[in-house]
Motif scaffolding. Structure first.
Motif, short mmCIF file in Angstrom:
data_model
loop_
_atom_site.label_atom_id
_atom_site.label_comp_id
_atom_site.label_asym_id
_atom_site.label_seq_id
_atom_site.Cartn_x
_atom_site.Cartn_y
_atom_site.Cartn_z
N LEU A 177 113.81 -22.82 -8.22
CA LEU A 177 113.28 -23.04 -6.86
C LEU A 177 111.93 -22.38 -6.60
CD1 LEU A 177 116.59 -22.26 -4.91
CD2 LEU A 177 115.75 -24.51 -5.60
N GLY A 178 111.73 -21.21 -7.19
CA GLY A 178 110.54 -20.43 -6.86
C GLY A 178 110.74 -19.56 -5.63
N VAL A 179 111.94 -19.52 -5.10
CA VAL A 179 112.32 -18.59 -4.04
C VAL A 179 113.75 -18.13 -4.34
CG1 VAL A 179 110.85 -19.58 -2.23
CG2 VAL A 179 113.19 -20.43 -2.54
N ASN A 180 114.20 -17.05 -3.69
CA ASN A 180 115.56 -16.60 -3.87
C ASN A 180 116.52 -17.73 -3.49
OD1 ASN A 180 113.64 -14.42 -3.24
ND2 ASN A 180 115.36 -13.10 -3.73
N PRO A 181 117.56 -17.98 -4.28
CA PRO A 181 118.31 -19.25 -4.14
C PRO A 181 119.45 -19.25 -3.13
CG PRO A 181 119.01 -18.08 -6.12
CD PRO A 181 117.87 -17.29 -5.56
N MET A 182 119.82 -18.12 -2.53
CA MET A 182 121.04 -18.11 -1.72
C MET A 182 121.03 -19.16 -0.62
SD MET A 182 122.93 -15.01 0.38
CE MET A 182 121.55 -14.67 1.46
N GLU A 183 119.96 -19.24 0.16
CA GLU A 183 119.99 -20.16 1.29
C GLU A 183 120.00 -21.62 0.84
OE1 GLU A 183 117.46 -19.16 4.57
OE2 GLU A 183 118.07 -20.92 5.71
N THR A 184 119.39 -21.91 -0.29
CA THR A 184 119.47 -23.27 -0.81
C THR A 184 120.90 -23.62 -1.19
OG1 THR A 184 117.18 -23.26 -1.61
CG2 THR A 184 118.67 -24.84 -2.61
N ILE A 185 121.59 -22.68 -1.85
CA ILE A 185 122.99 -22.94 -2.23
C ILE A 185 123.84 -23.15 -0.98
CG2 ILE A 185 125.01 -22.03 -3.43
CD1 ILE A 185 123.07 -20.37 -5.17
N LEU A 186 123.64 -22.28 0.02
CA LEU A 186 124.39 -22.41 1.27
C LEU A 186 124.14 -23.78 1.90
CD1 LEU A 186 123.55 -18.91 2.83
CD2 LEU A 186 125.80 -19.60 1.96
N GLY A 187 122.88 -24.17 1.98
CA GLY A 187 122.53 -25.42 2.63
C GLY A 187 123.07 -26.63 1.90
N VAL A 188 122.94 -26.62 0.57
CA VAL A 188 123.44 -27.76 -0.22
C VAL A 188 124.96 -27.85 -0.09
CG1 VAL A 188 123.73 -28.61 -2.58
CG2 VAL A 188 121.48 -27.81 -1.81
N ALA A 189 125.63 -26.72 -0.07
CA ALA A 189 127.09 -26.73 0.06
C ALA A 189 127.51 -27.24 1.43
CB ALA A 189 127.64 -25.32 -0.17
N HIS A 190 126.79 -26.81 2.47
CA HIS A 190 127.13 -27.27 3.82
C HIS A 190 126.91 -28.78 3.93
CE1 HIS A 190 127.09 -27.12 8.32
NE2 HIS A 190 127.97 -26.16 8.09
N TRP A 191 125.79 -29.22 3.39
CA TRP A 191 125.49 -30.66 3.36
C TRP A 191 126.52 -31.40 2.50
CZ3 TRP A 191 124.17 -33.01 -1.32
CH2 TRP A 191 123.74 -34.33 -1.24
N GLY A 192 126.87 -30.85 1.36
CA GLY A 192 127.76 -31.53 0.41
C GLY A 192 129.21 -31.57 0.84
#
Length: 520
Positions: free
Chosen positions: A493-508
Motif C-alpha cells: 500500500l505504501g501506508v500502514n495497512p490496518m485501516e485498509t484491512i478494516l475497510g475492505v473487511a467492512h465492505w466485504g
C-alpha cells in the motif's frame, strides 16, 4: 445465541460446533467481519490461534510481550534470515500490538488494483462510507503535532528544515495516556483495538470466540468447504493438548493475515491454481539510527505520529518509501539497532538520546516486482513456513537512497551522529559523511531489513489464473470460502495497512453475508 470467549484450557474434550459462518482469525479482518455478520443475526464462530490477553496482561514487560503476543515468539523471519517479520498472534491480532497508525488506502493503489489486477467495485468512493463508520466507531482522530513526543518532532523538524512534505498521523485511541507501550499491548485500554471494541460488541451479539484454537486445515467436498479442523492449544505453553475442535459452517472466512492465511490454504491442499502463497509483500524497512545531545526518550509518548510520503513515488523502476518514526523500547532496540559488544553496550547506554527513522518501502508496484512467497515446510513444522523474499538490486538501491535521506533529515534536526543499519555500521558525524553510505555493502545480512506489515499471498484479482480470490473475496474454485484480510491485497500500500484491512473487511462483509443468504 449466547456469545462468549473460550480459552484452550476450557476445552477438555473433542468438540464439534455448527454455525452459519466460521471466521478463522480475530485480527483487523476477522473482527470486522465477525461483528458485521453477528449484527445481521448470523450465528458466528471465530477461531483464534493466539491467546486471550487483556490489559491486565499488558504490564510493559517486553520479554514476555514479544514471546507471547507475536508470531513465533517475535522471531518470525524470511528463510535466509535477511528480513525479520513482526506479526501479532493474540486475540485482536496485530491491532492489539501495533502502533495505532491509521491511513486510508491511497487512491492510486486502488486504481492500480483495478487497472493492473482486474479488481472490480473497490475504489475510494466504495470504501469511503466504510472508513467513515470505522473512524467514528474506533475513535480514529488526528494526533496534533503539539502532542508529538521528541522522537516524532525530530522527523517533523527535519522534514520542515529541508522543505519536504510532512503530515500528522491519525490514531485509533480514546483517552490515550501516551505511555509509549502500544507495541506490547495497551495497559489502559486506550487503544481502540479489536480486542476492546468490535470483538466485545460481536460477542454481545452472540458470536462465539475460541482462543488457543490453531486451525490446521479445512476439508472440502466438491465446490464447498464442509468443515474447519483445529487443534486446541494449551494457553500456558501454546502446544497442542490433543483435543480437537471441529466447526461445520455454511460459509468459512479465512482471516489469518498474510503468511498464515496462505499457509492454511496450502495445508488444505487449496493451491488456487498455483497462486496461493505468491505475491507476498512485506513493506521492507530500513532503520536510520541517530544520537542527539539532548534527551529524546523515544520509549515514551505516542510512538508514531508524524509521516512523510515525499519519496513514495520515485518514478519507474525506483523503490519509493514512506517515512515514519518507531518507538525505541529497550529490548526492541537491543535487537533492531546496530553494533556488537562494547559498541552495542555504549549505544544502549545512550538510548535516552537515540532517535530512529524508518523507511517503509512500497513493494509490488514496479514492473516485474512479484514480491515473495509462502510455502509449507515438512509435516513436523507446526507454525513455521518457508518465507522467501528475494531482495534485488532495485531494493538495495532504494534502501541506500532512503538511508541517505534519513541521515539528512536527522542532521537537519540537530543529530550529532547518525548510524546505518549495517552489520558494521556506517557512522556519520555530519552531512559530509553521508556519501559514505554509497560505499557500504548492500546485501542480505550485511544490511538489516525488517517488516511489520505483511500483505498478499491470497491476491484478489480479475482472473482465477492470476489470483486466489475474486472481487467479492470468494476463493475462485469454492462456493462458500472467503478470504478477508490483508493477504488479498494484490500489492503493498505504501501506508500502514490496518485501516485498509478494516475497510475492505467492512465492505466485504456484504458478500460473505450474501453467501449465507443474509444481506444487509
Amino acid at each position: 445465541m449466547n456469545g462468549r470467549i473460550w480459552t484452550g484450557d476450557e476445552l477438555t474434550e473433542d468438540t464439534t460446533l455448527t454455525c452459519d459462518v466460521c471466521v478463522v482469525g480475530s485480527g483487523a479482518g476477522g473482527s470486522v467481519l465477525g461483528l458485521e455478520l453477528a449484527k445481521r443475526g448470523l450465528d458466528v464462530v471465530m477461531l483464534e490461534e493466539g491467546g486471550y490477553h487483556t490489559r491486565r496482561d499488558f504490564d510493559l514487560n517486553e520479554a514476555k510481550a514479544y514471546s507471547t503476543f507475536y508470531q513465533e515468539g517475535g522471531n518470525r523471519a524470511t528463510d535466509d534470515l535477511a528480513i525479520s517479520i513482526f506479526q501479532g498472534r493474540t486475540v485482536g491480532g496485530g491491532t492489539t500490538i501495533n502502533w495505532c497508525a491509521c491511513f486510508r488506502t491511497p487512491p492510486e493503489i486502488l486504481e492500480r488494483w483495478r487497472d493492473v489486477h482486474g479488481v472490480k467495485g473497490l475504489d475510494t468512493a466504495a470504501l469511503t462510507p466504510h472508513w467513515d463508520w470505522l473512524e467514528e466507531r474506533l475513535s480514529i482522530r488526528d494526533w496534533p503535532i503539539e502532542q508529538a513526543n521528541r522522537n516524532n518532532r525530530i522527523l517533523w523538524d527535519g522534514l520542515g528544515a529541508l522543505g519536504y512534505s510532512r503530515g500528522t498521523v491519525k490514531r485509533n485511541v480514546r483517552a490515550c495516556a501516551a505511555l509509549g507501550a502500544c507495541g506490547v499491548g495497551c495497559p489502559t485500554d486506550a487503544k481502540q483495538s479489536m480486542l476492546v471494541t468490535l470483538i466485545p460488541e460481536a460477542v454481545e451479539k452472540g458470536m462465539r470466540l475460541y482462543a488457543n484454537a490453531s486451525v490446521r486445515h479445512v476439508s472440502t467436498q466438491g465446490t464447498r468447504v464442509t468443515a474447519v479442523h483445529a487443534d486446541v492449544l494449551d494457553p500456558a505453553t501454546s502446544r497442542p493438548t490433543g483435543k480437537r475442535l471441529t466447526v461445520k459452517a455454511k460459509v468459512t472466512a479465512v482471516c489469518g493475515g498474510a503468511i498464515n492465511s496462505p499457509g492454511l490454504l496450502l495445508r488444505s491442499q487449496l493451491t488456487g491454481r498455483g497462486n496461493v502463497g505468491k505475491r507476498l509483500f512485506l513493506h521492507p524497512v530500513v532503520i536510520s539510527q541517530a544520537r542527539f545531545r539532548e534527551r529524546v526518550e523515544a520509549y515514551s509518548g505516542a510512538p508514531l505520529t508524524v509521516y512523510s510520503r515525499q519519496f513514495i513515488d520515485r518514478g519507474p523502476g525506483k523503490l519509493g518509501w514512506l517515512l515514519e518514526v518507531p518507538p525505541l523500547m529497550p529490548l526492541q532496540s537491543a535487537v533492531a539497532l546496530s553494533g556488537f559488544g562494547v559498541e552495542h553496550q555504549e549505544h544502549m547506554a545512550s538510548l535516552p538520546h537515540a532517535n530512529a527513522l524508518i523507511s517503509i518501502c512500497l513493494d509490488g508496484v514496479q514492473p516485474g516486482d512479484e514480491g515473495g512467497s509462502v510455502a509449507l515446510r515438512d509435516a513436523r513444522e507446526y507454525t513455521r513456513f518457508k518465507i522467501r523474499y528475494p531482495l534485488r538490486d532495485f531494493h538495495w538501491e532504494g534502501f541506500r537512497e532512503a538511508l541517505k535521506v534519513s541521515a539528512r533529515i536527522q542532521f537537519a534536526a540537530g543529530a550529532e551522529q547518525v548510524m546505518s543499519p549495517h552489520s558494521r555500521p556506517v557512522v556519520m558525524r555530519g552531512e559530509k559523511d553521508i556519501a559514505l553510505l554509497d560505499r557500504a555493502p548492500y546485501s542480505p545480512l550485511e544490511c538489516s531489513v525488517v517488516s511489520a506489515h505483511q500483505m498478499g499471498g491470497c491476491a484478489m484479482g480479475g482472473s482465477p489464473e492470476t489470483s486466489v480470490v475474486d472481487s467479492t473475496l470468494r476463493y475462485w474454485d469454492l462456493d462458500n470460502l472467503f478470504v478477508v484480510d490483508g493477504s488479498v491485497f494484490p500489492t503493498a500500500l505504501g501506508v500502514n495497512p490496518m485501516e485498509t484491512i478494516l475497510g475492505v473487511a467492512h465492505w466485504g462483509s456484504q458478500h460473505v453475508a450474501a453467501a449465507v443468504g443474509r444481506s444487509a
